[in-house]
Structures are given as structure tokens and as C-alpha cells.
Scaffold this motif. Structure first.
Motif, PDB file in Angstrom:
ATOM      1  N   TYR A   1      17.467  18.665 -29.205  1.00  0.00           N
ATOM      2  CA  TYR A   1      18.155  17.500 -28.963  1.00  0.00           C
ATOM      3  C   TYR A   1      18.297  16.490 -29.840  1.00  0.00           C
ATOM      4  O   TYR A   1      17.408  16.056 -29.634  1.00  0.00           O
ATOM      5  CB  TYR A   1      18.459  17.320 -27.828  1.00  0.00           C
ATOM      6  N   MET A   2      18.994  16.463 -30.383  1.00  0.00           N
ATOM      7  CA  MET A   2      19.513  15.287 -31.070  1.00  0.00           C
ATOM      8  C   MET A   2      19.923  14.033 -30.085  1.00  0.00           C
ATOM      9  O   MET A   2      21.614  13.976 -30.378  1.00  0.00           O
ATOM     10  CB  MET A   2      19.846  15.379 -32.565  1.00  0.00           C
ATOM     11  N   GLY A   3      20.024  13.028 -30.035  1.00  0.00           N
ATOM     12  CA  GLY A   3      20.481  12.194 -29.357  1.00  0.00           C
ATOM     13  C   GLY A   3      19.672  10.813 -29.627  1.00  0.00           C
ATOM     14  O   GLY A   3      18.777  10.667 -30.008  1.00  0.00           O
ATOM     15  N   ASP A   4      20.940   9.801 -29.044  1.00  0.00           N
ATOM     16  CA  ASP A   4      20.008   8.403 -29.568  1.00  0.00           C
ATOM     17  C   ASP A   4      20.611   6.964 -28.685  1.00  0.00           C
ATOM     18  O   ASP A   4      19.535   5.893 -29.396  1.00  0.00           O
ATOM     19  CB  ASP A   4      21.278   7.700 -30.883  1.00  0.00           C
TER      20      ASP A   4
ATOM     21  N   LEU B   1      16.456  14.229 -23.743  1.00  0.00           N
ATOM     22  CA  LEU B   1      14.866  14.441 -24.833  1.00  0.00           C
ATOM     23  C   LEU B   1      13.931  14.544 -23.990  1.00  0.00           C
ATOM     24  O   LEU B   1      12.828  15.423 -24.887  1.00  0.00           O
ATOM     25  CB  LEU B   1      15.145  13.243 -24.774  1.00  0.00           C
ATOM     26  N   MET B   2      13.557  14.035 -22.576  1.00  0.00           N
ATOM     27  CA  MET B   2      12.428  14.466 -22.008  1.00  0.00           C
ATOM     28  C   MET B   2      12.383  15.570 -21.694  1.00  0.00           C
ATOM     29  O   MET B   2      10.956  15.684 -21.202  1.00  0.00           O
ATOM     30  CB  MET B   2      12.496  13.141 -21.107  1.00  0.00           C
ATOM     31  N   ARG B   3      12.685  16.813 -21.788  1.00  0.00           N
ATOM     32  CA  ARG B   3      12.384  18.394 -21.364  1.00  0.00           C
ATOM     33  C   ARG B   3      13.460  19.210 -21.978  1.00  0.00           C
ATOM     34  O   ARG B   3      12.324  20.357 -21.880  1.00  0.00           O
ATOM     35  CB  ARG B   3      14.178  17.923 -20.619  1.00  0.00           C
ATOM     36  N   CYS B   4      13.642  18.866 -23.411  1.00  0.00           N
ATOM     37  CA  CYS B   4      13.594  19.924 -24.527  1.00  0.00           C
ATOM     38  C   CYS B   4      12.406  19.954 -25.431  1.00  0.00           C
ATOM     39  O   CYS B   4      11.146  19.150 -24.992  1.00  0.00           O
ATOM     40  CB  CYS B   4      15.118  19.338 -25.498  1.00  0.00           C
ATOM     41  N   GLY B   5      12.282  21.160 -26.138  1.00  0.00           N
ATOM     42  CA  GLY B   5      11.094  21.510 -26.562  1.00  0.00           C
ATOM     43  C   GLY B   5      11.007  20.832 -28.030  1.00  0.00           C
ATOM     44  O   GLY B   5       9.831  20.599 -28.425  1.00  0.00           O
ATOM     45  N   PHE B   6      12.225  20.194 -28.468  1.00  0.00           N
ATOM     46  CA  PHE B   6      11.836  19.292 -29.795  1.00  0.00           C
ATOM     47  C   PHE B   6      12.662  17.806 -29.440  1.00  0.00           C
ATOM     48  O   PHE B   6      13.858  18.383 -30.049  1.00  0.00           O
ATOM     49  CB  PHE B   6      12.422  20.269 -31.151  1.00  0.00           C
ATOM     50  N   ALA B   7      12.808  17.458 -29.110  1.00  0.00           N
ATOM     51  CA  ALA B   7      13.387  15.570 -29.218  1.00  0.00           C
ATOM     52  C   ALA B   7      13.724  15.074 -30.512  1.00  0.00           C
ATOM     53  O   ALA B   7      11.934  14.455 -31.195  1.00  0.00           O
ATOM     54  CB  ALA B   7      12.808  14.889 -28.347  1.00  0.00           C
ATOM     55  N   CYS B   8      14.939  14.961 -30.490  1.00  0.00           N
ATOM     56  CA  CYS B   8      15.007  13.900 -31.830  1.00  0.00           C
ATOM     57  C   CYS B   8      16.307  13.155 -31.780  1.00  0.00           C
ATOM     58  O   CYS B   8      17.094  12.720 -31.152  1.00  0.00           O
ATOM     59  CB  CYS B   8      15.502  15.029 -33.315  1.00  0.00           C
ATOM     60  N   THR B   9      15.741  11.916 -32.650  1.00  0.00           N
ATOM     61  CA  THR B   9      16.846  11.239 -33.175  1.00  0.00           C
ATOM     62  C   THR B   9      17.084  10.356 -34.090  1.00  0.00           C
ATOM     63  O   THR B   9      16.063  10.854 -35.175  1.00  0.00           O
ATOM     64  CB  THR B   9      16.362   9.871 -32.356  1.00  0.00           C
ATOM     65  N   ILE B  10      17.941   9.108 -33.558  1.00  0.00           N
ATOM     66  CA  ILE B  10      18.204   8.645 -35.444  1.00  0.00           C
ATOM     67  C   ILE B  10      17.565   6.763 -35.447  1.00  0.00           C
ATOM     68  O   ILE B  10      16.594   6.437 -34.469  1.00  0.00           O
ATOM     69  CB  ILE B  10      19.364   7.911 -35.586  1.00  0.00           C
ATOM     70  N   ALA B  11      17.221   6.444 -36.649  1.00  0.00           N
ATOM     71  CA  ALA B  11      16.143   5.083 -37.048  1.00  0.00           C
ATOM     72  C   ALA B  11      16.411   4.219 -36.615  1.00  0.00           C
ATOM     73  O   ALA B  11      15.724   3.401 -36.067  1.00  0.00           O
ATOM     74  CB  ALA B  11      16.201   5.289 -38.173  1.00  0.00           C
ATOM     75  N   GLY B  12      17.700   3.968 -36.539  1.00  0.00           N
ATOM     76  CA  GLY B  12      17.972   3.391 -35.408  1.00  0.00           C
ATOM     77  C   GLY B  12      18.586   3.464 -33.766  1.00  0.00           C
ATOM     78  O   GLY B  12      19.499   2.462 -33.174  1.00  0.00           O
ATOM     79  N   ALA B  13      17.806   4.112 -32.939  1.00  0.00           N
ATOM     80  CA  ALA B  13      17.669   4.037 -31.790  1.00  0.00           C
ATOM     81  C   ALA B  13      17.080   3.581 -31.192  1.00  0.00           C
ATOM     82  O   ALA B  13      16.378   2.866 -32.037  1.00  0.00           O
ATOM     83  CB  ALA B  13      17.293   5.803 -30.892  1.00  0.00           C
ATOM     84  N   PRO B  14      17.017   2.704 -29.452  1.00  0.00           N
ATOM     85  CA  PRO B  14      16.494   2.339 -29.079  1.00  0.00           C
ATOM     86  C   PRO B  14      14.908   2.696 -28.857  1.00  0.00           C
ATOM     87  O   PRO B  14      14.639   3.701 -29.070  1.00  0.00           O
ATOM     88  CB  PRO B  14      16.874   1.457 -27.800  1.00  0.00           C
ATOM     89  N   GLU B  15      13.748   1.839 -29.770  1.00  0.00           N
ATOM     90  CA  GLU B  15      12.744   1.459 -29.080  1.00  0.00           C
ATOM     91  C   GLU B  15      12.228   3.081 -28.462  1.00  0.00           C
ATOM     92  O   GLU B  15      11.334   3.590 -28.249  1.00  0.00           O
ATOM     93  CB  GLU B  15      11.602   0.782 -29.425  1.00  0.00           C
ATOM     94  N   GLU B  16      12.670   2.758 -26.906  1.00  0.00           N
ATOM     95  CA  GLU B  16      12.621   3.544 -25.998  1.00  0.00           C
ATOM     96  C   GLU B  16      12.898   4.867 -25.818  1.00  0.00           C
ATOM     97  O   GLU B  16      12.073   5.736 -26.085  1.00  0.00           O
ATOM     98  CB  GLU B  16      13.435   3.023 -24.590  1.00  0.00           C
ATOM     99  N   VAL B  17      13.845   5.214 -26.913  1.00  0.00           N
ATOM    100  CA  VAL B  17      14.147   6.521 -27.518  1.00  0.00           C
ATOM    101  C   VAL B  17      13.517   6.918 -28.425  1.00  0.00           C
ATOM    102  O   VAL B  17      12.588   8.183 -28.260  1.00  0.00           O
ATOM    103  CB  VAL B  17      15.390   6.534 -27.786  1.00  0.00           C
ATOM    104  N   ARG B  18      12.903   6.003 -29.608  1.00  0.00           N
ATOM    105  CA  ARG B  18      12.278   6.584 -31.101  1.00  0.00           C
ATOM    106  C   ARG B  18      10.767   6.808 -30.234  1.00  0.00           C
ATOM    107  O   ARG B  18      10.217   7.766 -31.033  1.00  0.00           O
ATOM    108  CB  ARG B  18      11.900   5.459 -31.374  1.00  0.00           C
ATOM    109  N   LYS B  19       9.921   6.059 -29.003  1.00  0.00           N
ATOM    110  CA  LYS B  19       8.511   6.453 -29.119  1.00  0.00           C
ATOM    111  C   LYS B  19       8.719   7.734 -28.363  1.00  0.00           C
ATOM    112  O   LYS B  19       7.960   7.743 -27.502  1.00  0.00           O
ATOM    113  CB  LYS B  19       7.965   4.970 -28.320  1.00  0.00           C
ATOM    114  N   ARG B  20      10.038   8.215 -27.990  1.00  0.00           N
ATOM    115  CA  ARG B  20       9.534   9.691 -26.833  1.00  0.00           C
ATOM    116  C   ARG B  20      10.066  10.847 -27.545  1.00  0.00           C
ATOM    117  O   ARG B  20      10.541  11.295 -26.670  1.00  0.00           O
ATOM    118  CB  ARG B  20      10.416   9.129 -25.407  1.00  0.00           C
ATOM    119  N   VAL B  21      10.628  10.613 -28.578  1.00  0.00           N
ATOM    120  CA  VAL B  21      10.499  12.244 -29.672  1.00  0.00           C
ATOM    121  C   VAL B  21       9.437  11.972 -30.039  1.00  0.00           C
ATOM    122  O   VAL B  21       8.702  11.626 -30.781  1.00  0.00           O
ATOM    123  CB  VAL B  21      11.839  11.752 -30.234  1.00  0.00           C
TER     124      VAL B  21
END
Length: 178
Positions: free
Chosen positions: A111-114, A122-142
Motif C-alpha cells: 500500500y502506498m499512502g501519504d 500502512l500498519m497492516r499491509c506487507g509492504f508499506a510505502c510513502t512519499i518523501a513529503g509525507a508527515p514524519e509519523e507516516v514516514r517512520k512507520r513504512v
């Protein structure tokens, strides 16, 4: 890539279904409205071609987005995305229902979310992805953070990462080197 966890390649190798959020992933996150209130979207050809290549490699595709737009449905048709879930306020429930319907384990999905609303998936899928501009709370969990910006190649970069992990990228490139 801006960041990949030590197990990111192995996780990407398992992906059978790749799911993308739309606003802030396949678009730059801007919300455009026409004179009559219609919602307009701008999609980049880089991302579209990456998604199409990933689908052609055998990975199933889905969109999971909180907004609802005819432009998203049209783009999904154009790219051959078979599962389009729009207007979803509670993404976790829709994600779990999709997995059940397709008889897939969470570990076999990417899953790719931002944004924060994407964290339940993101917390449940096998491969969690995001963008560079995502909030830190998202980036640190992917597991993977794309270098390219949202709506300007981030999805393409992620698709190629999955294909590289699965050994299908080189075969796809050969089609263009003939």
C-alpha cells in the motif's frame, strides 16, 4: 529511494496486490475545482506507465481513496486497475474486505499512502510505502519512502522497486530495447 527498511526487498518480493491512495500519491495532492464545482485531477505519465508495467508483470492493482471523482475512475480504466474503491472514509475496513474478497493475506499486499488517514492500512499491509513529503509519523512507520515527489514519479519509483524485487523489471525493459 529515500529510505528502505532492511527487509523492504523481501516484503516487495511477496506483493501480489499493490494498492495506491490517489490524492498525494498519484497526484501532487492539490485539489482543483472547475467553475461548476467539478473536481479536476492531474496525473503524471511516469506514474501511469509504472502502474501499468506493474500490472502487466502480474501484480494485481487497486486504488483506495477517501475522495470520489469521475477522473479517478477514468484513469483507473485507462491503466487497467481492476479494484477502485472511492469515497472510503474508513480505509481499514475497505482494505480488509478487499483482502477477504480476493483471498489474500495482508503480507501479500503493498500500500502506498501519504497521510495519517492511511496509517491503518500502512500498519497492516506487507509492504508499506510513502512519499518523501509525507508527515514524519507516516514516514517512520513504512518500509519504503520514494525519493520522487507525489504525482511526479513516486508511484513509478515504487512500482519499479517492486518489479526489481520480483525479477520482472528487466523483462519489462526488454520490450523497449528491441
Amino acid at each position: 529511494m529515500l529510505f528502505a527498511s532492511p527487509d523492504a526487498l523481501e516484503r516487495a518480493r511477496r506483493v501480489k496486490l499493490m494498492i495506491f491512495d490517489v490524492d498525494g500519491v498519484l497526484t501532487d495532492g492539490s485539489l482543483w475545482y472547475g467553475a461548476n464545482g467539478e473536481e479536476l485531477k492531474a496525473f503524471h505519465a511516469f506514474d501511469g506507465h509504472g502502474v501499468k508495467m506493474l500490472g502487466e508483470s502480474g501484480v494485481r492493482l487497486a486504488l483506495l481513496t477517501g475522495r470520489k471523482s469521475p477522473a479517478v475512475a477514468a484513469r483507473a480504466r485507462e491503466l487497467g486497475i481492476e479494484h477502485v474503491l472511492q469515497g472510503i472514509e474508513e480505509k481499514r475496513g475497505a482494505y480488509e474486505a478487499l483482502l477477504e474478497r480476493l483471498r489474500l493475506a495482508a503480507a501479500d499486499t503493498g500500500y502506498m499512502g501519504d497521510d495519517l488517514v492511511d496509517l491503518p492500512v500502512l500498519m497492516r499491509c506487507g509492504f508499506a510505502c510513502t512519499i518523501a513529503g509525507a508527515p514524519e509519523e507516516v514516514r517512520k512507520r513504512v518500509h519504503y519512502v520514494a525519493t520522487a515527489p507525489a504525482g511526479r514519479g513516486a508511484a513509478r519509483e515504487t512500482c519499479e522497486y517492486v518489479m526489481r524485487a520480483q525479477g520482472t523489471l528487466e523483462r519489462a525493459l526488454q520490450e523497449y530495447l528491441k
